[in-house]
Motif scaffolding. Structure first.
Motif, PDB file in Angstrom:
ATOM      1  N   THR A  48       0.830  -1.199   0.000  1.00 37.24           N
ATOM      2  CA  THR A  48       0.000   0.000   0.000  1.00 37.24           C
ATOM      3  C   THR A  48       0.868   1.253   0.000  1.00 37.24           C
ATOM      4  OG1 THR A  48      -1.713  -1.158   1.256  1.00 37.24           O
ATOM      5  CG2 THR A  48      -1.808   1.249   1.258  1.00 37.24           C
ATOM      6  N   SER A  49       0.560   2.202  -0.867  1.00 40.37           N
ATOM      7  CA  SER A  49       1.226   3.507  -0.851  1.00 40.37           C
ATOM      8  C   SER A  49       0.587   4.344   0.243  1.00 40.37           C
ATOM      9  CB  SER A  49       1.061   4.227  -2.185  1.00 40.37           C
ATOM     10  OG  SER A  49       1.774   3.554  -3.189  1.00 40.37           O
ATOM     11  N   VAL A  50       1.417   4.962   1.083  1.00 42.60           N
ATOM     12  CA  VAL A  50       0.898   5.774   2.178  1.00 42.60           C
ATOM     13  C   VAL A  50       1.555   7.148   2.174  1.00 42.60           C
ATOM     14  CG1 VAL A  50       0.286   3.834   3.674  1.00 42.60           C
ATOM     15  CG2 VAL A  50       2.589   4.798   3.801  1.00 42.60           C
ATOM     16  N   GLN A  51       0.831   8.084   2.716  1.00 45.67           N
ATOM     17  CA  GLN A  51       1.327   9.433   2.944  1.00 45.67           C
ATOM     18  C   GLN A  51       1.503   9.602   4.442  1.00 45.67           C
ATOM     19  OE1 GLN A  51       1.866  11.704   0.334  1.00 45.67           O
ATOM     20  NE2 GLN A  51       1.472   9.897  -0.909  1.00 45.67           N
ATOM     21  N   GLU A  52       2.371  10.530   4.832  1.00 51.01           N
ATOM     22  CA  GLU A  52       2.553  10.818   6.249  1.00 51.01           C
ATOM     23  C   GLU A  52       1.189  11.135   6.860  1.00 51.01           C
ATOM     24  OE1 GLU A  52       5.072  13.792   9.168  1.00 51.01           O
ATOM     25  OE2 GLU A  52       5.374  13.903   7.019  1.00 51.01           O
ATOM     26  N   ASN A  72       4.626   7.837   9.566  1.00 52.25           N
ATOM     27  CA  ASN A  72       5.333   9.094   9.809  1.00 52.25           C
ATOM     28  C   ASN A  72       6.203   9.486   8.616  1.00 52.25           C
ATOM     29  OD1 ASN A  72       7.490   7.349  10.169  1.00 52.25           O
ATOM     30  ND2 ASN A  72       7.485   7.539  12.386  1.00 52.25           N
ATOM     31  N   VAL A  73       6.030   8.782   7.482  1.00 51.52           N
ATOM     32  CA  VAL A  73       6.724   9.119   6.233  1.00 51.52           C
ATOM     33  C   VAL A  73       5.814   8.795   5.046  1.00 51.52           C
ATOM     34  CG1 VAL A  73       9.068   8.706   7.107  1.00 51.52           C
ATOM     35  CG2 VAL A  73       7.802   6.844   6.046  1.00 51.52           C
ATOM     36  N   ASP A  74       6.096   9.402   3.903  1.00 53.97           N
ATOM     37  CA  ASP A  74       5.458   9.010   2.651  1.00 53.97           C
ATOM     38  C   ASP A  74       6.224   7.804   2.118  1.00 53.97           C
ATOM     39  OD1 ASP A  74       3.993  11.331   2.936  1.00 53.97           O
ATOM     40  OD2 ASP A  74       5.073  12.431   1.379  1.00 53.97           O
TER      41      ASP A  74
END
Length: 100
Positions: A48-52, A72-74
Motif C-alpha cells: 500500500t502507498s501511504v502518505q505521512e 510518519n513518512v510518505d
C-alpha cells in the motif's frame, strides 16, 4: 577576499554532504510503532502507498476503534507485523514503510 572564500569552502562542503546524507536516509525502511495498546481491528496491507499521517493500524478501545499507528513518512508499506485480533503493546513495531 580569496582567503575568505577558501575559508568558507569546508563549511559549504559539510552542508552539501549533510544534505546528501539526509536525502539518502529518508529513502530507507522506517519502523512504524503503535501509540496504543489493544486488540487489532484492522491493519494496512503490504504494498500500500501511504502518505505521512495515513492510518496503518486501528485497535479496539472502550469507546470504539481508534487509530493506533499512523505513517510518519510518505512511501510504500513493505512489512506488516500484525493482523486482526492480535494483541499489541504501545511502542511495538507494527509495520515498516519504505520512505520516498
Amino acid at each position: 577576499m580569496k582567503k575568505r572564500v577558501l575559508a568558507l569552502l569546508p563549511v559549504a562542503l559539510s552542508f552539501a554532504i549533510l544534505a546528501g546524507s539526509a536525502s539518502v536516509a529518508s529513502a530507507a525502511n522506517v519502523n512504524q510503532e503503535t501509540v496504543l495498546t489493544g486488540k487489532v481491528v484492522s491493519a494496512v496491507s503490504v504494498g500500500t502507498s501511504v502518505q505521512e499521517g495515513d492510518t496503518l493500524v486501528t485497535v479496539q478501545t472502550i469507546t470504539g476503534p481508534m487509530v493506533a499507528a499512523r505513517s510518519n513518512v510518505d512511501g510504500v508499506v513493505t512489512q506488516v507485523n500484525v493482523k486482526a485480533n492480535d494483541s499489541i503493546q504501545r511502542g511495538q513495531v507494527v509495520a515498516v514503510v519504505d520512505g520516498k
